[in-house]
Design a protein around this motif. Structure first.
Motif, PDB file in Angstrom:
ATOM      1  N   VAL A 196       0.850  -1.200   0.000  1.00 23.89           N
ATOM      2  CA  VAL A 196       0.000   0.000   0.000  1.00 23.89           C
ATOM      3  C   VAL A 196       0.881   1.244   0.000  1.00 23.89           C
ATOM      4  CG1 VAL A 196      -1.705   1.332   1.294  1.00 23.89           C
ATOM      5  CG2 VAL A 196      -1.926  -1.150   1.142  1.00 23.89           C
ATOM      6  N   GLY A 197       1.826   1.295   0.932  1.00 25.01           N
ATOM      7  CA  GLY A 197       2.676   2.470   1.074  1.00 25.01           C
ATOM      8  C   GLY A 197       3.583   2.695  -0.111  1.00 25.01           C
ATOM      9  N   LEU A 198       4.208   1.624  -0.613  1.00 26.51           N
ATOM     10  CA  LEU A 198       5.112   1.796  -1.753  1.00 26.51           C
ATOM     11  C   LEU A 198       4.334   2.203  -2.993  1.00 26.51           C
ATOM     12  CD1 LEU A 198       7.999   1.638  -2.771  1.00 26.51           C
ATOM     13  CD2 LEU A 198       7.580  -0.748  -3.399  1.00 26.51           C
ATOM     14  N   GLY A 199       3.154   1.626  -3.194  1.00 28.22           N
ATOM     15  CA  GLY A 199       2.330   2.028  -4.324  1.00 28.22           C
ATOM     16  C   GLY A 199       1.969   3.496  -4.257  1.00 28.22           C
ATOM     17  N   ALA A 200       1.637   3.973  -3.051  1.00 25.09           N
ATOM     18  CA  ALA A 200       1.295   5.386  -2.875  1.00 25.09           C
ATOM     19  C   ALA A 200       2.505   6.274  -3.125  1.00 25.09           C
ATOM     20  CB  ALA A 200       0.754   5.608  -1.465  1.00 25.09           C
ATOM     21  N   TYR A 201       3.653   5.899  -2.592  1.00 24.10           N
ATOM     22  CA  TYR A 201       4.855   6.713  -2.779  1.00 24.10           C
ATOM     23  C   TYR A 201       5.312   6.712  -4.231  1.00 24.10           C
ATOM     24  CZ  TYR A 201       6.141   8.461   1.812  1.00 24.10           C
ATOM     25  OH  TYR A 201       6.178   9.187   2.976  1.00 24.10           O
ATOM     26  N   ALA A 202       5.131   5.597  -4.928  1.00 29.13           N
ATOM     27  CA  ALA A 202       5.471   5.563  -6.352  1.00 29.13           C
ATOM     28  C   ALA A 202       4.593   6.527  -7.135  1.00 29.13           C
ATOM     29  CB  ALA A 202       5.327   4.143  -6.897  1.00 29.13           C
ATOM     30  N   MET A 203       3.316   6.597  -6.776  1.00 30.87           N
ATOM     31  CA  MET A 203       2.419   7.543  -7.431  1.00 30.87           C
ATOM     32  C   MET A 203       2.858   8.980  -7.177  1.00 30.87           C
ATOM     33  SD  MET A 203      -0.279   9.821  -6.793  1.00 30.87           S
ATOM     34  CE  MET A 203      -0.896   9.320  -5.183  1.00 30.87           C
ATOM     35  N   GLY A 245       2.317   2.720  -9.308  1.00 27.88           N
ATOM     36  CA  GLY A 245       2.246   2.202  -7.949  1.00 27.88           C
ATOM     37  C   GLY A 245       2.055   0.694  -7.917  1.00 27.88           C
ATOM     38  N   GLY A 246       1.180   0.188  -8.778  1.00 30.77           N
ATOM     39  CA  GLY A 246       0.994  -1.256  -8.851  1.00 30.77           C
ATOM     40  C   GLY A 246       2.252  -1.970  -9.303  1.00 30.77           C
ATOM     41  N   LEU A 247       2.932  -1.416 -10.306  1.00 30.94           N
ATOM     42  CA  LEU A 247       4.162  -2.029 -10.811  1.00 30.94           C
ATOM     43  C   LEU A 247       5.268  -2.000  -9.762  1.00 30.94           C
ATOM     44  CD1 LEU A 247       4.189  -0.598 -14.446  1.00 30.94           C
ATOM     45  CD2 LEU A 247       3.587  -2.915 -13.726  1.00 30.94           C
ATOM     46  N   ALA A 248       5.380  -0.881  -9.045  1.00 34.03           N
ATOM     47  CA  ALA A 248       6.409  -0.773  -8.006  1.00 34.03           C
ATOM     48  C   ALA A 248       6.187  -1.815  -6.915  1.00 34.03           C
ATOM     49  CB  ALA A 248       6.401   0.635  -7.412  1.00 34.03           C
ATOM     50  N   ALA A 249       4.929  -2.010  -6.508  1.00 34.23           N
ATOM     51  CA  ALA A 249       4.622  -3.009  -5.481  1.00 34.23           C
ATOM     52  C   ALA A 249       4.945  -4.415  -5.972  1.00 34.23           C
ATOM     53  CB  ALA A 249       3.155  -2.903  -5.090  1.00 34.23           C
ATOM     54  N   ALA A 250       4.630  -4.701  -7.238  1.00 33.09           N
ATOM     55  CA  ALA A 250       4.948  -6.018  -7.802  1.00 33.09           C
ATOM     56  C   ALA A 250       6.456  -6.240  -7.860  1.00 33.09           C
ATOM     57  CB  ALA A 250       4.333  -6.148  -9.193  1.00 33.09           C
ATOM     58  N   LEU A 251       7.185  -5.185  -8.232  1.00 32.82           N
ATOM     59  CA  LEU A 251       8.646  -5.301  -8.283  1.00 32.82           C
ATOM     60  C   LEU A 251       9.236  -5.531  -6.894  1.00 32.82           C
ATOM     61  CD1 LEU A 251       9.543  -2.529 -10.898  1.00 32.82           C
ATOM     62  CD2 LEU A 251       9.663  -5.015 -11.192  1.00 32.82           C
ATOM     63  N   LEU A 252       8.634  -4.924  -5.869  1.00 29.82           N
ATOM     64  CA  LEU A 252       9.093  -5.179  -4.503  1.00 29.82           C
ATOM     65  C   LEU A 252       8.840  -6.626  -4.103  1.00 29.82           C
ATOM     66  CD1 LEU A 252      10.065  -4.204  -1.671  1.00 29.82           C
ATOM     67  CD2 LEU A 252       7.673  -3.631  -1.191  1.00 29.82           C
ATOM     68  N   ALA A 253       7.708  -7.182  -4.547  1.00 28.69           N
ATOM     69  CA  ALA A 253       7.334  -8.538  -4.147  1.00 28.69           C
ATOM     70  C   ALA A 253       8.284  -9.591  -4.721  1.00 28.69           C
ATOM     71  CB  ALA A 253       5.906  -8.834  -4.600  1.00 28.69           C
ATOM     72  N   ILE A 254       8.894  -9.301  -5.871  1.00 25.64           N
ATOM     73  CA  ILE A 254       9.744 -10.313  -6.515  1.00 25.64           C
ATOM     74  C   ILE A 254      10.975 -10.639  -5.676  1.00 25.64           C
ATOM     75  CG2 ILE A 254      11.153 -10.831  -8.539  1.00 25.64           C
ATOM     76  CD1 ILE A 254       9.088  -9.244 -10.189  1.00 25.64           C
ATOM     77  N   PRO A 255      11.825  -9.657  -5.306  1.00 25.08           N
ATOM     78  CA  PRO A 255      12.999 -10.019  -4.489  1.00 25.08           C
ATOM     79  C   PRO A 255      12.646 -10.392  -3.055  1.00 25.08           C
ATOM     80  CG  PRO A 255      12.900  -7.644  -4.789  1.00 25.08           C
ATOM     81  CD  PRO A 255      11.829  -8.224  -5.660  1.00 25.08           C
ATOM     82  N   VAL A 311      -1.001 -10.317  -5.908  1.00 27.71           N
ATOM     83  CA  VAL A 311      -1.601  -9.612  -4.773  1.00 27.71           C
ATOM     84  C   VAL A 311      -0.891  -8.282  -4.535  1.00 27.71           C
ATOM     85  CG1 VAL A 311      -1.811  -9.683  -2.258  1.00 27.71           C
ATOM     86  CG2 VAL A 311      -2.583 -11.622  -3.620  1.00 27.71           C
ATOM     87  N   ALA A 312       0.433  -8.281  -4.637  1.00 26.48           N
ATOM     88  CA  ALA A 312       1.194  -7.044  -4.446  1.00 26.48           C
ATOM     89  C   ALA A 312       0.806  -6.003  -5.494  1.00 26.48           C
ATOM     90  CB  ALA A 312       2.690  -7.335  -4.524  1.00 26.48           C
ATOM     91  N   PHE A 313       0.644  -6.427  -6.733  1.00 23.57           N
ATOM     92  CA  PHE A 313       0.296  -5.502  -7.811  1.00 23.57           C
ATOM     93  C   PHE A 313      -1.064  -4.844  -7.558  1.00 23.57           C
ATOM     94  CE2 PHE A 313      -1.873  -4.846 -11.936  1.00 23.57           C
ATOM     95  CZ  PHE A 313      -1.061  -3.826 -12.437  1.00 23.57           C
ATOM     96  N   ILE A 314      -2.068  -5.655  -7.241  1.00 22.18           N
ATOM     97  CA  ILE A 314      -3.418  -5.110  -7.010  1.00 22.18           C
ATOM     98  C   ILE A 314      -3.428  -4.237  -5.758  1.00 22.18           C
ATOM     99  CG2 ILE A 314      -5.835  -5.681  -6.640  1.00 22.18           C
ATOM    100  CD1 ILE A 314      -5.362  -8.309  -8.105  1.00 22.18           C
ATOM    101  N   THR A 315      -2.721  -4.670  -4.717  1.00 22.49           N
ATOM    102  CA  THR A 315      -2.647  -3.883  -3.487  1.00 22.49           C
ATOM    103  C   THR A 315      -1.959  -2.551  -3.737  1.00 22.49           C
ATOM    104  OG1 THR A 315      -2.561  -5.918  -2.170  1.00 22.49           O
ATOM    105  CG2 THR A 315      -1.871  -3.893  -1.088  1.00 22.49           C
ATOM    106  N   GLY A 316      -0.906  -2.555  -4.559  1.00 23.16           N
ATOM    107  CA  GLY A 316      -0.227  -1.315  -4.910  1.00 23.16           C
ATOM    108  C   GLY A 316      -1.121  -0.368  -5.680  1.00 23.16           C
TER     109      GLY A 316
END
Length: 354
Positions: A78-85, A103-113, A240-245
């Motif tokens: 949630v937070g990273l998606g907001a900050y990316a926006m 924001g969705g893409l940033a959250a998905a990218l965080l979820a990978i590593p 889930v990370a993407f949609i949450t972002g």
């Protein structure tokens, strides 16, 4: 003489109740789309809250209820998606709607590593690991001075008003720009909620959904029949990370103000979400829908009681877990057998005249 005998078998998931509900849901969505015509701004803001929390709850339910991954760190996405926006708008001058996608893409990218780290943990350790990741991301965002550092920042005043679609909403409803922004964000939240529910429902009815349920029930048995447990869990975690972002970015487009403590608040974006799913019924699509309605009603009734509000929520959660472990919807289903989003496959004979 004509006789009826089963000549073949067929697999069904749809029920009479689900078919009726499908039509009712279409009417509700259509009514929701035209709601700005007859609801005041406060009503639109309430519906926006309900829809965004529903999206977050459906995502957590997919993760915990179907994949068996109990996370308490969803605030990271949630937070990273907001900050990316905010970064897209403030640093690059792009439209906030572009920022929502970012924001969705940033959250998905965080979820990978981070997935490679948390998937090495099991049970409570997995939950603690997701919370640690959220705290690390929160502390990292607090060091970014261009985005306000620890005190946070606001969107440029013209950014929300200049969003694509705001002028159209203003002309359509004859409202001021601030109210037009609320209406546009509400429509986007409605679309995101419908899209997430449809996606999750179709996923659970697919082969991937069967694999997901198999991994949740018994990972070793699932591997024995050819299901790649790590791949299934990782894919679910990233989705889930993407949609949450996306939801987090959209929430903060409407808020237009962000700070690390607010964007990564475990109470707002994880504790409430868990309450919604537990009260409504974990492991069902209907559960979060019931749970978010219950949460909204309780918030409306107990808003003036301060810290007692959280205490009452906790007591209600305990009572429900003791007397209805599958939640309110689970209790209703046990008594009636009604399922609005049936995902279990039923083998029935196909009759033919002979």
């Amino acid at each position: 003489m004509s006789m009826q005998a089963p000549t073949a078998w067929k697999v069904e998931t749809r029920t009479r109740a689900s078919s009726i509900f499908c039509l009712a849901a279409f009417l509700v969505v259509a009514l929701g789309f035209v709601a700005p015509l007859f609801l005041p701004r406060s009503g639109i803001q309430d519906l926006f809250f309900i829809l965004t929390m529903l999206v977050l709850a459906q995502c957590w339910n997919l993760l915990a209820g179907y994949a068996g991954l109990v996370s308490v760190g969803q605030q990271a996405f949630v937070g990273l998606g907001a900050y990316a926006m905010f970064a897209v708008v403030i640093l690059f001058g792009l439209d906030p709607l572009v920022g929502v996608v970012a924001g969705g893409l940033a959250a998905a990218l965080l979820a990978i590593p981070t997935g490679f780290f948390v998937f090495r943990l099991q049970g409570a350790y997995f939950a603690i690991g997701t919370w640690v990741i959220a705290e690390v991301v929160r502390l990292a965002m607090a060091q970014v001075k261009t985005l306000g550092g620890g005190t946070g920042t606001s969107l440029p005043s013209r950014a929300p008003r200049d969003m694509v679609g705001v002028n159209l909403v203003q002309n359509l409803f004859g409202v001021r720009s601030a109210q037009a922004v609320d209406i546009l964000c509400y429509w986007l939240a409605l679309a995101l909620a419908v899209a997430s529910i449809v996606f999750i429902y179709r996923l659970l009815r697919s082969r991937q959904g069967l694999g997901l349920a198999a991994v949740r029930d018994n990972a070793q048995a699932a591997r024995a029949v050819g299901v790649d447990a790590l791949k299934v869990k990782a894919a679910t975690y990233v989705i889930v990370a993407f949609i949450t972002g996306l939801a987090g970015a959209l929430i903060y487009v409407q808020k237009a103000r962000i700070s690390p403590n607010a964007a990564f608040a475990v109470t707002d974006w994880t504790a409430y979400v868990i309450f919604i799913v537990v009260i409504g019924g974990i492991g069902s699509i209907e559960g979060p829908i019931v749970g978010v309605i219950v949460l909204y009603i309780l918030q409306s009734l107990l808003a003036d009681f301060g810290s007692w509000y959280l205490l009452v929520l906790g007591l209600i959660g305990i009572v429900v877990m003791l007397f209805a472990p599958r939640g309110l919807w689970g209790l209703f289903t046990e008594r009636t057998g009604i399922q609005l989003f049936p995902v279990r496959r039923i083998l029935t004979p196909r009759q033919s005249n002979k």
